[in-house]
Design an enzyme around this catalytic site. Structure first.
Site, PDB file in Angstrom:
ATOM      1  CG  HIS A   1      -4.764   1.111  -3.870  1.00  0.00           C
ATOM      2  ND1 HIS A   1      -4.159   0.792  -2.676  1.00  0.00           N
ATOM      3  CD2 HIS A   1      -5.746   0.194  -4.047  1.00  0.00           C
ATOM      4  CE1 HIS A   1      -4.755  -0.259  -2.145  1.00  0.00           C
ATOM      5  NE2 HIS A   1      -5.718  -0.652  -2.957  1.00  0.00           N
TER       6      HIS A   1
ATOM      7  NE  ARG B   1      -3.127  -3.635  -1.149  1.00  0.00           N
ATOM      8  CZ  ARG B   1      -2.791  -4.647  -0.357  1.00  0.00           C
ATOM      9  NH1 ARG B   1      -1.549  -5.035  -0.261  1.00  0.00           N
ATOM     10  NH2 ARG B   1      -3.709  -5.287   0.339  1.00  0.00           N
TER      11      ARG B   1
ATOM     12  CG  HIS C   1      -7.643  -9.604   2.515  1.00  0.00           C
ATOM     13  ND1 HIS C   1      -8.762  -9.717   3.290  1.00  0.00           N
ATOM     14  CD2 HIS C   1      -8.073  -9.239   1.284  1.00  0.00           C
ATOM     15  CE1 HIS C   1      -9.836  -9.444   2.563  1.00  0.00           C
ATOM     16  NE2 HIS C   1      -9.437  -9.149   1.340  1.00  0.00           N
TER      17      HIS C   1
ATOM     18  CE  LYS D   1      -7.435   0.095   7.051  1.00  0.00           C
ATOM     19  NZ  LYS D   1      -8.187   0.227   5.792  1.00  0.00           N
TER      20      LYS D   1
ATOM     21  CE1 TYR E   1       1.938 -12.283   7.671  1.00  0.00           C
ATOM     22  CE2 TYR E   1       1.868 -12.358  10.058  1.00  0.00           C
ATOM     23  CZ  TYR E   1       2.541 -12.070   8.887  1.00  0.00           C
ATOM     24  OH  TYR E   1       3.819 -11.587   8.933  1.00  0.00           O
TER      25      TYR E   1
ATOM     26  NE  ARG F   1      -3.575  -2.267   2.738  1.00  0.00           N
ATOM     27  CZ  ARG F   1      -3.326  -3.473   3.227  1.00  0.00           C
ATOM     28  NH1 ARG F   1      -2.112  -3.747   3.702  1.00  0.00           N
ATOM     29  NH2 ARG F   1      -4.265  -4.406   3.269  1.00  0.00           N
TER      30      ARG F   1
END
Length: 393
Positions: free
Chosen positions: A315, A318, A341, A246, A350, A207
């Site tokens: 973006h 990506r 994600h 995030k 993950y 990102r």
């Protein structure tokens, strides 16, 4: 309900000088509440207390006093009481509230919010030309605020935000570059310092905030990996702030194709200071890289125009990298781990994604790039041979 001696086991009723009857009862919080209205007969007052008791037993009771709070006041407090909100999220929530919720619903008491009120508000936004995407964001915020009013503060018994699909955003499909176009775009950057940035962003699925926050220690050229641990945020007031990612899934180590390593070596040597606090990608003057500065210094729009590509955003690099990685045959779990994600299952995905599978993605990308470059070179050589065979006139 009254017992044999005429006294109620829940609440009490008293006759006022006016002749009407008033009820009082203990709430779940132990506070004594007075009925919001009075009743013409003791029977009516008794029936009201029975209903309130049943609501408390079923968990549907709401505090009539709390329900009198205006939505604007409650929603502003709701935002303030979430100190964990990231700066950009805080800005977004505040903007949505003040711009699209408060003007219409701000004065409405929370206890008076109904499904009809919400439907009329949403329809009004769309009628005024507010985009479907922004309307969906505002709706999700309102729904979250009122869910707290239902579940935690007992101000209303049911969330009035019940419009099916109203929180969904329908965004158009974003453009995807080919491998050749990615390298062409990188080569067309007016400032060469951005060539590596375009390639790394694409082939590591980064990102904007992630790539601009990278430090030299984030990139390991020996293992061909990039560690994503923080992001750089540009707030609406112009402040640049380093912050956490995030989600937990965003903290990841991504393998990069070997074919872009020489470009990174060149970039690190030419543009990055030998300092542990340095950043890999900065503007010409050595300050944090802003989106506006990048577009101006790289001549992004000119490069796209020369390539004949329309409407490509940074973006989308990506998005292109994600698409190319998916085409390599990787599993869904491995892809989500690579992309960082952000979803309810992101952390679990993950944890279970393997580094070997991620390395295979990078190797597949590298092989594809090299194959296309060899093919392009062969085509150029063939064209040169054909020209040499043409006899001179």
């Amino acid at each position: 309900m009254a017992n044999k001696d005429g006294h109620r086991r829940f609440g009490n009723i008293r006759k006022l000088p006016s002749g009407r009857f008033q009820i009082r009862y203990p709430g779940p919080d132990g506070v004594i509440h007075t009925g919001a209205t009075t009743y013409g007969t003791r029977t009516d007052a008794d029936r009201a207390l029975t209903l309130i008791e049943a609501q408390m037993i079923s968990g549907e009771w709401t505090d009539p006093e709390r329900g009198k709070v205006e939505l604007a006041v409650y929603a502003r407090d709701w935002i303030k009481e979430r100190p964990g909100l990231r700066p950009k999220t805080l800005e977004l929530y505040t903007w949505l509230l003040e711009r699209h919720i408060v003007p219409t619903l701000g004065k409405v008491p929370v206890g008076k919010m109904t499904a009809k009120t919400v439907r009329a508000w949403r329809a009004g936004l769309l009628d005024r030309g507010v985009s479907v995407s922004t309307t969906a964001k505002a709706y999700r915020l309102l729904r979250a605020v009122l869910m707290t009013a239902v579940e935690e503060d007992k101000m209303i018994s049911r969330n009035p935000c019940r419009i099916k699909g109203a929180g969904n955003e329908h965004t158009p499909e974003r453009p995807v570059l080919t491998v050749a176009q990615v390298f062409e775009l990188a080569d067309r950057m007016a400032d060469r310092r951005f060539r590596a940035m375009v390639l790394l962003t694409t082939f590591a699925s980064l990102r904007w905030g992630e790539v601009t926050a990278l430090r030299p220690s984030s990139i390991d050229l020996q293992t061909r990996t990039v560690r994503v641990r923080e992001q750089l945020l540009e707030l609406d007031n112009g402040e640049m702030r380093l912050g956490p990612l995030k989600s937990k899934a965003g903290r990841r180590t991504v393998s990069i194709p070997s074919v872009i390593v020489p470009v990174l070596v060149e970039h690190l040597a030419a543009y990055v200071d030998d300092d542990e606090n340095a950043f890999v990608f900065l503007g010409k003057r050595g300050a944090f890289l802003r989106g506006s500065n990048f577009r101006r210094e790289s001549k992004w729009a000119d490069a796209l125009k020369e390539m004949g590509v329309q409407g490509l955003h940074f973006h989308d690099l990506r998005h292109t990298g994600n698409t190319l990685a998916a085409q390599s045959g990787a599993s869904l779990a491995d892809l989500k781990a690579r992309m960082g994600h952000d979803s309810d299952r992101a952390a679990l995905i993950y944890q279970h994604a393997t580094r070997d599978a991620d390395q295979k993605i990078a190797d597949a990308l590298s092989a594809r790039v090299e194959a296309e470059q060899k093919k392009a070179k062969k085509d150029d050589d063939d064209d040169g041979m054909a020209g040499a065979l043409v006899p001179a006139s």
